[in-house]
Design a protein around this motif. Structure first.
Motif, PDB file in Angstrom:
ATOM      1  N   GLY A 147       0.812  -1.202   0.000  1.00 11.92           N
ATOM      2  CA  GLY A 147       0.000   0.000   0.000  1.00 11.92           C
ATOM      3  C   GLY A 147       0.848   1.256   0.000  1.00 11.92           C
ATOM      4  O   GLY A 147       0.548   2.231  -0.698  1.00 11.92           O
ATOM      5  N   LEU A 148       1.950   1.236   0.780  1.00 10.50           N
ATOM      6  CA  LEU A 148       2.821   2.406   0.858  1.00 10.50           C
ATOM      7  C   LEU A 148       3.605   2.618  -0.435  1.00 10.50           C
ATOM      8  O   LEU A 148       4.129   3.705  -0.658  1.00 10.50           O
ATOM      9  CB  LEU A 148       3.795   2.252   2.028  1.00 10.50           C
ATOM     10  N   ALA A 149       3.674   1.588  -1.274  1.00  7.65           N
ATOM     11  CA  ALA A 149       4.350   1.741  -2.564  1.00  7.65           C
ATOM     12  C   ALA A 149       3.549   2.623  -3.512  1.00  7.65           C
ATOM     13  O   ALA A 149       4.052   3.051  -4.551  1.00  7.65           O
ATOM     14  CB  ALA A 149       4.585   0.377  -3.195  1.00  7.65           C
ATOM     15  N   GLY A 150       2.297   2.890  -3.156  1.00 10.55           N
ATOM     16  CA  GLY A 150       1.490   3.805  -3.945  1.00 10.55           C
ATOM     17  C   GLY A 150       1.147   3.261  -5.310  1.00 10.55           C
ATOM     18  O   GLY A 150       1.068   2.057  -5.533  1.00 10.55           O
ATOM     19  N   MET A 151       0.940   4.182  -6.242  1.00 14.40           N
ATOM     20  CA  MET A 151       0.564   3.817  -7.606  1.00 14.40           C
ATOM     21  C   MET A 151       1.818   3.532  -8.423  1.00 14.40           C
ATOM     22  O   MET A 151       2.750   4.348  -8.424  1.00 14.40           O
ATOM     23  CB  MET A 151      -0.232   4.954  -8.259  1.00 14.40           C
ATOM     24  N   PRO A 152       1.873   2.411  -9.113  1.00 15.63           N
ATOM     25  CA  PRO A 152       3.069   2.099  -9.906  1.00 15.63           C
ATOM     26  C   PRO A 152       3.157   2.984 -11.145  1.00 15.63           C
ATOM     27  O   PRO A 152       2.145   3.383 -11.710  1.00 15.63           O
ATOM     28  CB  PRO A 152       2.853   0.630 -10.303  1.00 15.63           C
ATOM     29  N   ARG A 153       4.362   3.288 -11.542  1.00 19.98           N
ATOM     30  CA  ARG A 153       4.552   4.054 -12.775  1.00 19.98           C
ATOM     31  C   ARG A 153       4.063   3.249 -13.973  1.00 19.98           C
ATOM     32  O   ARG A 153       3.491   3.806 -14.912  1.00 19.98           O
ATOM     33  CB  ARG A 153       6.031   4.421 -12.956  1.00 19.98           C
ATOM     34  N   ARG A 154       4.293   1.959 -13.948  1.00 21.74           N
ATOM     35  CA  ARG A 154       3.836   1.072 -15.020  1.00 21.74           C
ATOM     36  C   ARG A 154       3.241  -0.185 -14.412  1.00 21.74           C
ATOM     37  O   ARG A 154       3.843  -0.779 -13.514  1.00 21.74           O
ATOM     38  CB  ARG A 154       4.986   0.676 -15.954  1.00 21.74           C
ATOM     39  N   ARG A 155       2.094  -0.578 -14.881  1.00 25.47           N
ATOM     40  CA  ARG A 155       1.500  -1.863 -14.517  1.00 25.47           C
ATOM     41  C   ARG A 155       0.644  -2.322 -15.683  1.00 25.47           C
ATOM     42  O   ARG A 155      -0.359  -1.686 -16.009  1.00 25.47           O
ATOM     43  CB  ARG A 155       0.659  -1.785 -13.250  1.00 25.47           C
ATOM     44  N   GLY A 156       1.073  -3.406 -16.312  1.00 23.85           N
ATOM     45  CA  GLY A 156       0.363  -3.869 -17.484  1.00 23.85           C
ATOM     46  C   GLY A 156       0.385  -2.801 -18.563  1.00 23.85           C
ATOM     47  O   GLY A 156       1.428  -2.233 -18.892  1.00 23.85           O
ATOM     48  N   ALA A 215       6.631  15.912  -2.135  1.00 24.35           N
ATOM     49  CA  ALA A 215       7.625  15.180  -2.925  1.00 24.35           C
ATOM     50  C   ALA A 215       8.245  14.053  -2.112  1.00 24.35           C
ATOM     51  O   ALA A 215       8.543  12.978  -2.650  1.00 24.35           O
ATOM     52  CB  ALA A 215       8.714  16.133  -3.412  1.00 24.35           C
ATOM     53  N   ASN A 216       8.426  14.269  -0.814  1.00 26.67           N
ATOM     54  CA  ASN A 216       9.036  13.232   0.026  1.00 26.67           C
ATOM     55  C   ASN A 216       8.122  12.023   0.178  1.00 26.67           C
ATOM     56  O   ASN A 216       8.576  10.874   0.185  1.00 26.67           O
ATOM     57  CB  ASN A 216       9.387  13.805   1.394  1.00 26.67           C
ATOM     58  N   LEU A 217       6.820  12.268   0.306  1.00 29.73           N
ATOM     59  CA  LEU A 217       5.876  11.149   0.376  1.00 29.73           C
ATOM     60  C   LEU A 217       5.878  10.361  -0.935  1.00 29.73           C
ATOM     61  O   LEU A 217       5.865   9.131  -0.938  1.00 29.73           O
ATOM     62  CB  LEU A 217       4.467  11.666   0.679  1.00 29.73           C
ATOM     63  N   ALA A 218       5.903  11.080  -2.055  1.00 29.50           N
ATOM     64  CA  ALA A 218       5.943  10.407  -3.352  1.00 29.50           C
ATOM     65  C   ALA A 218       7.242   9.636  -3.529  1.00 29.50           C
ATOM     66  O   ALA A 218       7.254   8.518  -4.065  1.00 29.50           O
ATOM     67  CB  ALA A 218       5.778  11.427  -4.477  1.00 29.50           C
ATOM     68  N   ARG A 219       8.350  10.211  -3.051  1.00 26.87           N
ATOM     69  CA  ARG A 219       9.637   9.511  -3.140  1.00 26.87           C
ATOM     70  C   ARG A 219       9.624   8.257  -2.272  1.00 26.87           C
ATOM     71  O   ARG A 219      10.175   7.216  -2.648  1.00 26.87           O
ATOM     72  CB  ARG A 219      10.769  10.436  -2.708  1.00 26.87           C
ATOM     73  N   THR A 220       8.997   8.342  -1.110  1.00 27.75           N
ATOM     74  CA  THR A 220       8.873   7.159  -0.253  1.00 27.75           C
ATOM     75  C   THR A 220       8.163   6.036  -0.992  1.00 27.75           C
ATOM     76  O   THR A 220       8.576   4.873  -0.938  1.00 27.75           O
ATOM     77  CB  THR A 220       8.100   7.524   1.032  1.00 27.75           C
ATOM     78  N   ALA A 221       7.099   6.377  -1.703  1.00 33.34           N
ATOM     79  CA  ALA A 221       6.370   5.365  -2.476  1.00 33.34           C
ATOM     80  C   ALA A 221       7.288   4.705  -3.488  1.00 33.34           C
ATOM     81  O   ALA A 221       7.269   3.483  -3.661  1.00 33.34           O
ATOM     82  CB  ALA A 221       5.172   5.999  -3.169  1.00 33.34           C
ATOM     83  N   SER A 222       8.105   5.497  -4.162  1.00 25.40           N
ATOM     84  CA  SER A 222       9.011   4.956  -5.175  1.00 25.40           C
ATOM     85  C   SER A 222      10.044   4.014  -4.556  1.00 25.40           C
ATOM     86  O   SER A 222      10.326   2.935  -5.093  1.00 25.40           O
ATOM     87  CB  SER A 222       9.707   6.111  -5.900  1.00 25.40           C
ATOM     88  N   LEU A 223      10.591   4.402  -3.414  1.00 23.47           N
ATOM     89  CA  LEU A 223      11.593   3.565  -2.743  1.00 23.47           C
ATOM     90  C   LEU A 223      10.982   2.258  -2.244  1.00 23.47           C
ATOM     91  O   LEU A 223      11.568   1.175  -2.396  1.00 23.47           O
ATOM     92  CB  LEU A 223      12.221   4.337  -1.575  1.00 23.47           C
ATOM     93  N   VAL A 224       9.803   2.360  -1.641  1.00 20.12           N
ATOM     94  CA  VAL A 224       9.143   1.148  -1.145  1.00 20.12           C
ATOM     95  C   VAL A 224       8.752   0.243  -2.305  1.00 20.12           C
ATOM     96  O   VAL A 224       8.849  -0.981  -2.213  1.00 20.12           O
ATOM     97  CB  VAL A 224       7.907   1.521  -0.295  1.00 20.12           C
ATOM     98  N   ALA A 225       8.329   0.835  -3.423  1.00 21.51           N
ATOM     99  CA  ALA A 225       7.937   0.037  -4.583  1.00 21.51           C
ATOM    100  C   ALA A 225       9.093  -0.817  -5.084  1.00 21.51           C
ATOM    101  O   ALA A 225       8.893  -1.974  -5.488  1.00 21.51           O
ATOM    102  CB  ALA A 225       7.435   0.941  -5.700  1.00 21.51           C
ATOM    103  N   ALA A 226      10.310  -0.272  -5.060  1.00 24.12           N
ATOM    104  CA  ALA A 226      11.478  -1.046  -5.496  1.00 24.12           C
ATOM    105  C   ALA A 226      11.708  -2.241  -4.568  1.00 24.12           C
ATOM    106  O   ALA A 226      12.009  -3.356  -5.026  1.00 24.12           O
ATOM    107  CB  ALA A 226      12.717  -0.154  -5.530  1.00 24.12           C
ATOM    108  N   ASP A 227      11.546  -2.031  -3.263  1.00 21.13           N
ATOM    109  CA  ASP A 227      11.709  -3.133  -2.306  1.00 21.13           C
ATOM    110  C   ASP A 227      10.619  -4.188  -2.493  1.00 21.13           C
ATOM    111  O   ASP A 227      10.889  -5.394  -2.447  1.00 21.13           O
ATOM    112  CB  ASP A 227      11.660  -2.601  -0.875  1.00 21.13           C
ATOM    113  N   VAL A 228       9.391  -3.721  -2.694  1.00 17.90           N
ATOM    114  CA  VAL A 228       8.273  -4.653  -2.888  1.00 17.90           C
ATOM    115  C   VAL A 228       8.491  -5.513  -4.130  1.00 17.90           C
ATOM    116  O   VAL A 228       8.237  -6.722  -4.116  1.00 17.90           O
ATOM    117  CB  VAL A 228       6.941  -3.871  -2.991  1.00 17.90           C
ATOM    118  N   ALA A 229       8.979  -4.892  -5.208  1.00 12.16           N
ATOM    119  CA  ALA A 229       9.217  -5.650  -6.441  1.00 12.16           C
ATOM    120  C   ALA A 229      10.245  -6.749  -6.214  1.00 12.16           C
ATOM    121  O   ALA A 229      10.083  -7.887  -6.696  1.00 12.16           O
ATOM    122  CB  ALA A 229       9.685  -4.709  -7.553  1.00 12.16           C
ATOM    123  N   TYR A 230      11.296  -6.444  -5.461  1.00  8.96           N
ATOM    124  CA  TYR A 230      12.320  -7.456  -5.189  1.00  8.96           C
ATOM    125  C   TYR A 230      11.764  -8.580  -4.319  1.00  8.96           C
ATOM    126  O   TYR A 230      11.948  -9.765  -4.616  1.00  8.96           O
ATOM    127  CB  TYR A 230      13.526  -6.808  -4.503  1.00  8.96           C
TER     128      TYR A 230
END
Length: 320
Positions: A147-156, A215-230
């Motif tokens: 949830g904290l990863a937010g909206m993905p830049r790309r999905r499908g 911007a910091n909240l959005a950056r947090t989403a991006s960082l968490v998204a990378a961890d979630v993907a791994y």
């Protein structure tokens, strides 16, 4: 040569970074975010040799919605976008409340339009502000990393080029281009949680912590998204390694780190048919208890009427 207004240049650059193949469709409501995205795509795509069209969805939730959709379609054709589609949807009879029902119907319509024309991507106008709001809503729900990863830049087929662009920039870009924007009344309706976050919660956080917090909240989403993907990739391998007959091996599950085991159980529950929107932490915790806190308890109940039991050394769907 006339100087390009900075917000217009920013949005065009954001679109250019994401356009890699075509054809593409822009999802456009007529609001500032999606209209700025559509205008940028109409400028950038031809210069990259990529065909670009537009789809606007009429949810029929407000008076005049059909005329609004027709106006967006007319503008799109004048801007050189082709093909242009108006998708009319029915949100009645769907679960999860009106906001969720409208979103579900909208994405179904966008997916159908993409399939009809063979689109490589559907561009969505979500901005950095939308991403920050999504993170706050996820925190309020007690959501995990996904949830904290937010909206993905790309999905499908869906792509969000404007996640690094502010809502203010899209409004300035529309003003600079002389584009008349539509304000969705749902965006200011306090009946909707996101509207309350937009009007009250996020401004309060900005007032307390400064404007950089968006911007910091959005950056947090991006960082968490990378961890979630791994972690998801690791969990996919672990799921295959723990399969046993029609179920999963309890010793194999018990040997996994909790973060991986939870993801394995979530994936497996989805495989069994548990609806993703209804599958929550408590359901996964009940499955986990069959592995780590076994004391002879009965089957764990999952959404969709699915039950999972522990039999010998395996977790299996109840009834097998």
């Amino acid at each position: 040569m006339a100087r390009i207004p900075p917000p217009v240049a920013t949005i065009r650059a954001a679109v250019r970074r994401e356009l890699t193949a075509g054809p593409v469709l822009v999802a456009c409501s007529g609001g500032a975010d999606s209209l700025a995205l559509a205008a940028a795509t109409a400028f950038v795509a031809p210069r990259l040799g990529i065909a670009a069209g537009l789809v606007t969805v009429d949810h029929r939730l407000q008076e005049g919605s059909a005329a609004r959709a027709a106006g967006v379609a007319e503008w799109a054709l004048s801007a050189g976008l082709e093909p242009v589609r108006v998708a009319t949807v029915d949100v009645r009879g769907r679960g999860g409340g009106p906001e969720a029902a409208a979103r579900e119907a909208r994405y179904e319509a966008l997916s159908a339009a993409a399939e009809q024309i063979g689109a490589a991507a559907v561009l969505l106008g979500h901005t950095r502000d939308d991403q920050a709001e999504t993170v706050l809503l996820a925190l309020a729900r007690g959501a995990g990393p996904r949830g904290l990863a937010g909206m993905p830049r790309r999905r499908g087929v869906f792509v969000r080029p404007l996640l690094d662009v502010s809502r203010a920039e899209t409004r300035k870009a529309c003003a600079a281009l002389g584009l008349a924007t539509w304000e969705d009344p749902h965006n200011t309706d306090p009946a909707y949680a996101r509207a309350r976050v937009r009007a009250d919660a996020l401004p309060a956080v900005v007032a307390a912590l400064g404007p950089a917090v968006v911007a910091n909240l959005a950056r947090t989403a991006s960082l968490v998204a990378a961890d979630v993907a791994y972690l998801d990739a690791v969990a996919a391998g672990a799921l295959e390694a723990t399969r046993s007959g029609d179920g999963l091996s309890v010793p194999g599950l018990a040997a996994l780190e909790p973060a991986i085991r939870g993801r394995v159980l979530h994936r497996w529950a989805a495989e069994l048919g548990a609806p993703g929107a209804a599958l929550s932490h408590r359901h996964v915790a009940a499955l986990d208890a069959l592995v780590t806190d076994w004391h002879g308890q009965g089957p764990a109940a999952l959404p969709g009427g699915i039950r999972v039991a522990r039999r010998g050394g395996d977790l299996v769907p109840d009834g097998l």
